[in-house]
Design a protein around this motif. Structure first.
Motif, PDB file in Angstrom:
ATOM      1  N   ALA A  26       2.276  13.951 -21.067  1.00 17.74           N
ATOM      2  CA  ALA A  26       2.477  14.589 -22.367  1.00 17.74           C
ATOM      3  C   ALA A  26       1.711  13.854 -23.463  1.00 17.74           C
ATOM      4  O   ALA A  26       1.130  14.485 -24.356  1.00 17.74           O
ATOM      5  CB  ALA A  26       3.965  14.639 -22.700  1.00 17.74           C
ATOM      6  N   LEU A  27       1.689  12.515 -23.402  1.00 16.12           N
ATOM      7  CA  LEU A  27       0.920  11.738 -24.374  1.00 16.12           C
ATOM      8  C   LEU A  27      -0.568  12.036 -24.266  1.00 16.12           C
ATOM      9  O   LEU A  27      -1.250  12.210 -25.279  1.00 16.12           O
ATOM     10  CB  LEU A  27       1.163  10.243 -24.162  1.00 16.12           C
ATOM     11  CG  LEU A  27       2.449   9.668 -24.729  1.00 16.12           C
ATOM     12  CD1 LEU A  27       2.664   8.261 -24.204  1.00 16.12           C
ATOM     13  CD2 LEU A  27       2.402   9.666 -26.238  1.00 16.12           C
ATOM     14  N   GLY A  67       1.332  20.151 -24.843  1.00 14.17           N
ATOM     15  CA  GLY A  67       1.806  18.773 -24.952  1.00 14.17           C
ATOM     16  C   GLY A  67       3.238  18.686 -25.453  1.00 14.17           C
ATOM     17  O   GLY A  67       4.039  17.905 -24.942  1.00 14.17           O
ATOM     18  N   VAL A  68       3.574  19.508 -26.439  1.00 11.33           N
ATOM     19  CA  VAL A  68       4.942  19.515 -26.965  1.00 11.33           C
ATOM     20  C   VAL A  68       5.919  20.025 -25.906  1.00 11.33           C
ATOM     21  O   VAL A  68       7.005  19.460 -25.730  1.00 11.33           O
ATOM     22  CB  VAL A  68       5.029  20.368 -28.257  1.00 11.33           C
ATOM     23  CG1 VAL A  68       6.465  20.603 -28.670  1.00 11.33           C
ATOM     24  CG2 VAL A  68       4.265  19.707 -29.382  1.00 11.33           C
ATOM     25  N   LEU A  73      10.269  19.002 -22.299  1.00  8.82           N
ATOM     26  CA  LEU A  73      10.785  19.138 -20.937  1.00  8.82           C
ATOM     27  C   LEU A  73      11.148  17.775 -20.362  1.00  8.82           C
ATOM     28  O   LEU A  73      12.192  17.619 -19.717  1.00  8.82           O
ATOM     29  CB  LEU A  73       9.756  19.843 -20.063  1.00  8.82           C
ATOM     30  CG  LEU A  73      10.162  20.139 -18.629  1.00  8.82           C
ATOM     31  CD1 LEU A  73      11.322  21.125 -18.613  1.00  8.82           C
ATOM     32  CD2 LEU A  73       8.992  20.695 -17.859  1.00  8.82           C
ATOM     33  N   HIS A  74      10.308  16.781 -20.600  1.00  3.68           N
ATOM     34  CA  HIS A  74      10.610  15.430 -20.114  1.00  3.68           C
ATOM     35  C   HIS A  74      11.837  14.852 -20.832  1.00  3.68           C
ATOM     36  O   HIS A  74      12.666  14.192 -20.210  1.00  3.68           O
ATOM     37  CB  HIS A  74       9.408  14.512 -20.304  1.00  3.68           C
ATOM     38  CG  HIS A  74       9.609  13.161 -19.709  1.00  3.68           C
ATOM     39  ND1 HIS A  74       9.532  12.940 -18.359  1.00  3.68           N
ATOM     40  CD2 HIS A  74       9.914  11.965 -20.268  1.00  3.68           C
ATOM     41  CE1 HIS A  74       9.768  11.661 -18.110  1.00  3.68           C
ATOM     42  NE2 HIS A  74       9.998  11.054 -19.260  1.00  3.68           N
ATOM     43  N   ALA A  91       7.775  10.159 -24.478  1.00  6.58           N
ATOM     44  CA  ALA A  91       7.951  11.590 -24.727  1.00  6.58           C
ATOM     45  C   ALA A  91       8.277  11.851 -26.190  1.00  6.58           C
ATOM     46  O   ALA A  91       7.829  12.853 -26.755  1.00  6.58           O
ATOM     47  CB  ALA A  91       9.059  12.140 -23.836  1.00  6.58           C
ATOM     48  N   ILE A  92       9.030  10.953 -26.808  1.00  9.85           N
ATOM     49  CA  ILE A  92       9.335  11.103 -28.236  1.00  9.85           C
ATOM     50  C   ILE A  92       8.061  10.986 -29.061  1.00  9.85           C
ATOM     51  O   ILE A  92       7.863  11.715 -30.038  1.00  9.85           O
ATOM     52  CB  ILE A  92      10.398  10.076 -28.664  1.00  9.85           C
ATOM     53  CG1 ILE A  92      11.743  10.429 -28.037  1.00  9.85           C
ATOM     54  CG2 ILE A  92      10.521   9.997 -30.174  1.00  9.85           C
ATOM     55  CD1 ILE A  92      12.811   9.364 -28.217  1.00  9.85           C
ATOM     56  N   VAL A  93       7.171  10.080 -28.690  1.00 13.07           N
ATOM     57  CA  VAL A  93       5.909   9.906 -29.405  1.00 13.07           C
ATOM     58  C   VAL A  93       4.973  11.083 -29.143  1.00 13.07           C
ATOM     59  O   VAL A  93       4.170  11.458 -30.005  1.00 13.07           O
ATOM     60  CB  VAL A  93       5.250   8.569 -29.007  1.00 13.07           C
ATOM     61  CG1 VAL A  93       3.857   8.436 -29.552  1.00 13.07           C
ATOM     62  CG2 VAL A  93       6.109   7.401 -29.468  1.00 13.07           C
ATOM     63  N   ALA A  94       5.066  11.701 -27.981  1.00  6.95           N
ATOM     64  CA  ALA A  94       4.173  12.811 -27.631  1.00  6.95           C
ATOM     65  C   ALA A  94       4.458  14.063 -28.445  1.00  6.95           C
ATOM     66  O   ALA A  94       3.548  14.875 -28.659  1.00  6.95           O
ATOM     67  CB  ALA A  94       4.288  13.118 -26.147  1.00  6.95           C
ATOM     68  N   VAL A  95       5.680  14.235 -28.919  1.00  3.79           N
ATOM     69  CA  VAL A  95       6.018  15.441 -29.699  1.00  3.79           C
ATOM     70  C   VAL A  95       5.209  15.503 -30.998  1.00  3.79           C
ATOM     71  O   VAL A  95       4.561  16.527 -31.277  1.00  3.79           O
ATOM     72  CB  VAL A  95       7.543  15.541 -29.950  1.00  3.79           C
ATOM     73  CG1 VAL A  95       7.864  16.651 -30.927  1.00  3.79           C
ATOM     74  CG2 VAL A  95       8.276  15.759 -28.644  1.00  3.79           C
TER      75      VAL A  95
END
Length: 120
Positions: A26-27, A67-68, A73-74, A91-95
Motif C-alpha cells: 500500500a505504501l 493505494g487507499v 483493507l490491511h 497502512a496508516i501512513v499509506a492512507v
C-alpha cells in the motif's frame, strides 16, 4: 538469537513477514501515485511536453484510490496494535499518501482542462 530461532523466522515469512507485506504494498502504490500525480501536474503546467497531463492525472487518481483501498483493507484485517510487527503503522501512513495522489491527479486534471492559451 540462536540459529534455530533464525531458521524459524525465515520459515515463517522472513524478516518482513506476511503482516507487513500488505502495508508495504500500500505504501509503494501510494508513493507511485504521488510521483505520477506530480509528473502530471508538471505536464499540465507546460513545463515539460512529454506525455498527456489528462492521462497522467487519471492514472494518479486510480493508483491513489487503489493505494487507499489496499491500506484500508490491511487496517481492517490486521490484528494487534502499533508496534506489534503487523504493519499497522505503515497502512496508516499509506492512507494519506494515496489521498495525496488523488488530490494531485485531480489538480492536474483541472489545470489541463481549460487553459485557454493558444498553441504556439
Amino acid at each position: 538469537m540462536s540459529a534455530s530461532a533464525v531458521l524459524m523466522v525465515a520459515a515463517e515469512g522472513g524478516i518482513i513477514g506476511d503482516g507487513r507485506t500488505g502495508a508495504n504494498l500500500a505504501l509503494a502504490v501510494g508513493l507511485l501515485g504521488l510521483v505520477i500525480g506530480r509528473l502530471a501536474q508538471v505536464r499540465a503546467g507546460g513545463r515539460i511536453g512529454i506525455g498527456n497531463a489528462r492521462t497522467g492525472g487519471m492514472s494518479a487518481i486510480v493508483v491513489g484510490i487503489v493505494g487507499v483501498v489496499l491500506a484500508v483493507l490491511h487496517l481492517a484485517t490486521s490484528s494487534g496494535g502499533p508496534g506489534t510487527g503487523n504493519g499497522l503503522v505503515g497502512a496508516i501512513v499509506a492512507v494519506p499518501l494515496g489521498l495525496g495522489a488523488v488530490f494531485l491527479g485531480y489538480r492536474a486534471l483541472t489545470r489541463s482542462r481549460g487553459s485557454g492559451r493558444p498553441i504556439e
